[in-house]
Design a protein around this motif. Structure first.
Motif, PDB file in Angstrom:
ATOM      1  N   PHE A  16       0.841  -1.203   0.000  1.00  0.00           N
ATOM      2  CA  PHE A  16       0.000   0.000   0.000  1.00  0.00           C
ATOM      3  C   PHE A  16       0.870   1.244   0.000  1.00  0.00           C
ATOM      4  CE2 PHE A  16      -2.605  -3.267   2.006  1.00  0.00           C
ATOM      5  CZ  PHE A  16      -3.773  -3.159   1.270  1.00  0.00           C
ATOM      6  N   ALA A  17       0.420   2.248  -0.746  1.00  0.00           N
ATOM      7  CA  ALA A  17       1.056   3.563  -0.744  1.00  0.00           C
ATOM      8  C   ALA A  17       0.092   4.552  -0.079  1.00  0.00           C
ATOM      9  CB  ALA A  17       1.387   4.013  -2.165  1.00  0.00           C
ATOM     10  N   GLN A  18       0.517   5.153   1.023  1.00  0.00           N
ATOM     11  CA  GLN A  18      -0.330   6.086   1.769  1.00  0.00           C
ATOM     12  C   GLN A  18      -0.084   7.501   1.244  1.00  0.00           C
ATOM     13  OE1 GLN A  18      -2.727   5.301   4.414  1.00  0.00           O
ATOM     14  NE2 GLN A  18      -3.266   7.277   3.555  1.00  0.00           N
ATOM     15  N   THR A  19      -1.001   8.013   0.442  1.00  0.00           N
ATOM     16  CA  THR A  19      -0.873   9.357  -0.118  1.00  0.00           C
ATOM     17  C   THR A  19      -1.811  10.314   0.618  1.00  0.00           C
ATOM     18  OG1 THR A  19      -2.601   8.986  -1.778  1.00  0.00           O
ATOM     19  CG2 THR A  19      -0.357   8.334  -2.370  1.00  0.00           C
ATOM     20  N   VAL A  20      -1.710  11.599   0.309  1.00  0.00           N
ATOM     21  CA  VAL A  20      -2.550  12.606   0.973  1.00  0.00           C
ATOM     22  C   VAL A  20      -4.006  12.470   0.539  1.00  0.00           C
ATOM     23  CG1 VAL A  20      -0.682  14.234   1.316  1.00  0.00           C
ATOM     24  CG2 VAL A  20      -1.950  14.281  -0.825  1.00  0.00           C
ATOM     25  N   TYR A  21      -4.246  11.839  -0.610  1.00  0.00           N
ATOM     26  CA  TYR A  21      -5.617  11.691  -1.094  1.00  0.00           C
ATOM     27  C   TYR A  21      -6.147  10.269  -0.911  1.00  0.00           C
ATOM     28  CZ  TYR A  21      -2.523  10.783  -5.062  1.00  0.00           C
ATOM     29  OH  TYR A  21      -1.500  10.355  -5.861  1.00  0.00           O
ATOM     30  N   GLY A  22      -5.473   9.457  -0.095  1.00  0.00           N
ATOM     31  CA  GLY A  22      -5.970   8.117   0.198  1.00  0.00           C
ATOM     32  C   GLY A  22      -4.946   7.036  -0.094  1.00  0.00           C
ATOM     33  N   LYS A  23      -5.322   5.805   0.207  1.00  0.00           N
ATOM     34  CA  LYS A  23      -4.432   4.668  -0.010  1.00  0.00           C
ATOM     35  C   LYS A  23      -4.512   4.173  -1.444  1.00  0.00           C
ATOM     36  CE  LYS A  23      -3.490   2.220   4.288  1.00  0.00           C
ATOM     37  NZ  LYS A  23      -3.779   1.017   5.088  1.00  0.00           N
ATOM     38  N   ILE A  24      -3.375   3.760  -1.958  1.00  0.00           N
ATOM     39  CA  ILE A  24      -3.307   3.150  -3.288  1.00  0.00           C
ATOM     40  C   ILE A  24      -2.738   1.747  -3.122  1.00  0.00           C
ATOM     41  CG2 ILE A  24      -2.139   3.198  -5.527  1.00  0.00           C
ATOM     42  CD1 ILE A  24      -2.411   6.196  -5.503  1.00  0.00           C
ATOM     43  N   GLY A  25      -3.483   0.755  -3.568  1.00  0.00           N
ATOM     44  CA  GLY A  25      -3.040  -0.633  -3.475  1.00  0.00           C
ATOM     45  C   GLY A  25      -2.197  -1.023  -4.673  1.00  0.00           C
ATOM     46  N   ILE A  26      -1.121  -1.767  -4.410  1.00  0.00           N
ATOM     47  CA  ILE A  26      -0.195  -2.188  -5.474  1.00  0.00           C
ATOM     48  C   ILE A  26       0.015  -3.692  -5.354  1.00  0.00           C
ATOM     49  CG2 ILE A  26       2.105  -1.904  -6.471  1.00  0.00           C
ATOM     50  CD1 ILE A  26       2.136   0.823  -4.875  1.00  0.00           C
ATOM     51  N   LYS A  27      -0.332  -4.421  -6.409  1.00  0.00           N
ATOM     52  CA  LYS A  27      -0.095  -5.862  -6.470  1.00  0.00           C
ATOM     53  C   LYS A  27       0.964  -6.139  -7.527  1.00  0.00           C
ATOM     54  CE  LYS A  27      -4.722  -7.306  -5.026  1.00  0.00           C
ATOM     55  NZ  LYS A  27      -5.938  -8.049  -5.405  1.00  0.00           N
ATOM     56  N   VAL A  28       1.922  -6.998  -7.173  1.00  0.00           N
ATOM     57  CA  VAL A  28       3.040  -7.289  -8.079  1.00  0.00           C
ATOM     58  C   VAL A  28       3.177  -8.801  -8.225  1.00  0.00           C
ATOM     59  CG1 VAL A  28       5.502  -6.991  -8.507  1.00  0.00           C
ATOM     60  CG2 VAL A  28       4.240  -5.197  -7.314  1.00  0.00           C
TER      61      VAL A  28
END
Length: 266
Positions: free
Chosen positions: A189-201
């Motif tokens: 997960f990337a915690q940004t100022v506009y919310g979480k972004i999920g990353i699957k690799v």
């Protein structure tokens, strides 16, 4: 099946080993399982920028052995090994055990580890780098190191958009249904100022032939890329090399490169 199940859990006992190696009876199994979760959660939070790929926990006769696989061993070891000693004492307090041993294994090629690739993309997104650029750079470096294929899926408010969406980037081949394919997987997960972004690799490292050492701490030998099929005459993207000339297409009318056509005789 392959698209729905976790690729790591799907291959346990076939080409992958367990990250927790111990025996638990009915009485203490739940306590050991919760303790493993606490150890991993604590170490990932404590060594946030240590490049941790996985943590292997072993228990033998009251002894707790924690092996940390990392791409930055210097950060964990510290100056003169002082940082490791502090982490060891903290784990003793956390687990209430006197005999705790910490081993550190260095990952030679972090570009081929899904967890580290996912965290690299997440840190770049948090630093306001365009998600497409960050993902494509990571894909290029992974394929350059010899992976057969890689797939990255991002979901959330990508680029700060009002409506959440998901985008997928894929190069090479990632056959999730083939159990003998060594596929590494991570969810970050990337915690940004506009919310979480999920990353699957998903990273496909090639086909494993023959019997494989299932110990997750085993380095080299059968776990090395040279043992897997696909690294002999294939390019990183999975395409086979051929000996066609730059101007030729290999089919009808081989004279597409320009210049006069050869005249026919007879």
């Amino acid at each position: 099946m392959g698209q729905k199940a976790n690729p790591i859990g799907n291959r346990l006992g076939i080409i992958r080993g367990w990250d927790s190696n111990w025996y638990g009876s009915k009485k203490d199994y739940a306590n050991k399982l919760i303790e493993d979760h606490k150890i991993r959660t604590y170490l990932n939070a404590r060594i946030n920028k240590g490049g941790i790929a996985k943590i292997v926990i072993e228990r033998t006769l009251g002894k707790l052995i924690v092996t940390i696989h990392t791409s930055k061993p210097g950060i964990i070891i510290g100056k003169g090994g002082g940082e490791v000693d502090r982490i060891k004492e903290e784990l003793k307090n956390l687990t209430k055990k006197d005999d705790v041993q910490i081993n550190i294994l260095e990952i030679r090629r972090p570009e081929l580890d899904a967890q580290i690739v996912g965290e690299t993309i997440a840190r770049q997104i948090e630093n306001r780098i365009n998600f497409k650029r960050a993902t494509k750079m990571s894909i290029a470096s992974t394929l350059r190191m010899g992976a057969e294929g890689i797939k990255v899926k991002l979901g959330g408010r990508l680029g700060g958009a009002e409506i959440a969406r998901s985008e997928e980037f894929k190069q090479g081949r990632v056959p999730l249904h083939t159990f003998r394919m060594d596929i590494d997987y991570a969810n970050v997960f990337a915690q940004t100022v506009y919310g979480k972004i999920g990353i699957k690799v998903w990273i496909c490292k090639g086909e494993v032939l023959g019997k494989r050492e299932l110990n997750p701490n085993f380095v080299g030998g059968k776990n090395d890329m040279s043992e897997r099929r696909g690294g002999d005459d294939r390019r990183p993207g999975g395409d086979r090399r051929d000996d066609r000339r730059p101007g030729g297409g290999g089919g009808r009318d081989n004279n597409r490169g320009g210049g006069p056509r050869p005249e026919r005789r007879g």
